[in-house]
Design a protein around this motif. Structure first.
Motif, PDB file in Angstrom:
ATOM      1  N   MET A 280      58.955  34.135 -23.078  1.00 19.38           N
ATOM      2  CA  MET A 280      58.166  32.996 -23.547  1.00 19.38           C
ATOM      3  C   MET A 280      57.141  33.401 -24.602  1.00 19.38           C
ATOM      4  O   MET A 280      56.550  34.478 -24.550  1.00 19.38           O
ATOM      5  CB  MET A 280      57.476  32.316 -22.362  1.00 19.38           C
ATOM      6  N   VAL A 281      56.920  32.498 -25.552  1.00 21.16           N
ATOM      7  CA  VAL A 281      55.981  32.706 -26.643  1.00 21.16           C
ATOM      8  C   VAL A 281      54.580  32.303 -26.175  1.00 21.16           C
ATOM      9  O   VAL A 281      54.401  31.273 -25.527  1.00 21.16           O
ATOM     10  CB  VAL A 281      56.393  31.852 -27.865  1.00 21.16           C
TER      11      VAL A 281
ATOM     12  N   GLY B 107      49.404  24.748 -21.469  1.00 25.58           N
ATOM     13  CA  GLY B 107      49.215  23.399 -21.996  1.00 25.58           C
ATOM     14  C   GLY B 107      50.500  22.847 -22.575  1.00 25.58           C
ATOM     15  O   GLY B 107      51.534  23.518 -22.613  1.00 25.58           O
ATOM     16  N   LEU B 108      50.418  21.610 -23.038  1.00 24.79           N
ATOM     17  CA  LEU B 108      51.605  20.970 -23.624  1.00 24.79           C
ATOM     18  C   LEU B 108      52.081  21.687 -24.882  1.00 24.79           C
ATOM     19  O   LEU B 108      53.281  21.731 -25.154  1.00 24.79           O
ATOM     20  CB  LEU B 108      51.306  19.503 -23.927  1.00 24.79           C
ATOM     21  N   ASN B 109      51.143  22.256 -25.644  1.00 24.19           N
ATOM     22  CA  ASN B 109      51.560  22.997 -26.849  1.00 24.19           C
ATOM     23  C   ASN B 109      52.401  24.211 -26.481  1.00 24.19           C
ATOM     24  O   ASN B 109      53.395  24.503 -27.140  1.00 24.19           O
ATOM     25  CB  ASN B 109      50.339  23.449 -27.653  1.00 24.19           C
ATOM     26  N   THR B 110      52.019  24.908 -25.436  1.00 23.57           N
ATOM     27  CA  THR B 110      52.788  26.068 -24.988  1.00 23.57           C
ATOM     28  C   THR B 110      54.161  25.647 -24.493  1.00 23.57           C
ATOM     29  O   THR B 110      55.168  26.304 -24.769  1.00 23.57           O
ATOM     30  CB  THR B 110      52.031  26.826 -23.882  1.00 23.57           C
ATOM     31  N   VAL B 111      54.205  24.530 -23.781  1.00 26.78           N
ATOM     32  CA  VAL B 111      55.497  24.016 -23.297  1.00 26.78           C
ATOM     33  C   VAL B 111      56.394  23.672 -24.477  1.00 26.78           C
ATOM     34  O   VAL B 111      57.580  24.036 -24.498  1.00 26.78           O
ATOM     35  CB  VAL B 111      55.292  22.786 -22.387  1.00 26.78           C
ATOM     36  N   GLU B 112      55.859  23.009 -25.483  1.00 24.74           N
ATOM     37  CA  GLU B 112      56.662  22.619 -26.650  1.00 24.74           C
ATOM     38  C   GLU B 112      57.141  23.840 -27.428  1.00 24.74           C
ATOM     39  O   GLU B 112      58.272  23.866 -27.905  1.00 24.74           O
ATOM     40  CB  GLU B 112      55.872  21.679 -27.565  1.00 24.74           C
TER      41      GLU B 112
END
Length: 110
Positions: free
Chosen positions: A41-42, A75-80
């Motif tokens: 994961m990034v 957060g949502l940014n990490t998920v995206e």
């Protein structure tokens, strides 16, 4: 002509190896270890990866990729950013069970 053929075969082989290596960089968030999550994961380091594993053990398997945002520090940014790197398989990880609890036996039908 032989040089062209060898070069073309080399390019095709390199492309196949690149695509296969890219395709294997997916991780199932319901079964992966913290080390696997950290590797694939990034913007997820060892502490966030461990938080994902801890959340999964405390709350049971993730039902969707979006549920990953419920983990503290994710957060949502990490998920995206990681949507292409993660997958959720249904029923991959068992839900948390209390210590000392005996598994229920299935009911036999008559």
């Amino acid at each position: 002509m032989k040089f062209f053929t060898v070069t073309l075969k080399s390019l095709v082989l390199a492309l196949v190896l690149t695509v296969s290596a890219y395709a294997t960089d997916k991780v199932d968030i319901n079964t992966a270890s913290a080390a696997d999550l950290d590797r694939v994961m990034v913007n997820v380091g060892p502490s966030k990866a461990q938080a994902i594993v801890d959340h999964r053990q405390a709350n049971g398997p993730f039902k969707s990729v979006e549920e990953l945002a419920l983990v503290k520090g994710i957060g949502l940014n990490t998920v995206e950013r990681n949507r292409d790197h993660i997958e959720v398989r249904a029923g991959s990880a068992p839900a948390k069970s209390a210590a000392g609890t005996v598994a229920a036996k299935p009911i036999e039908r008559r």
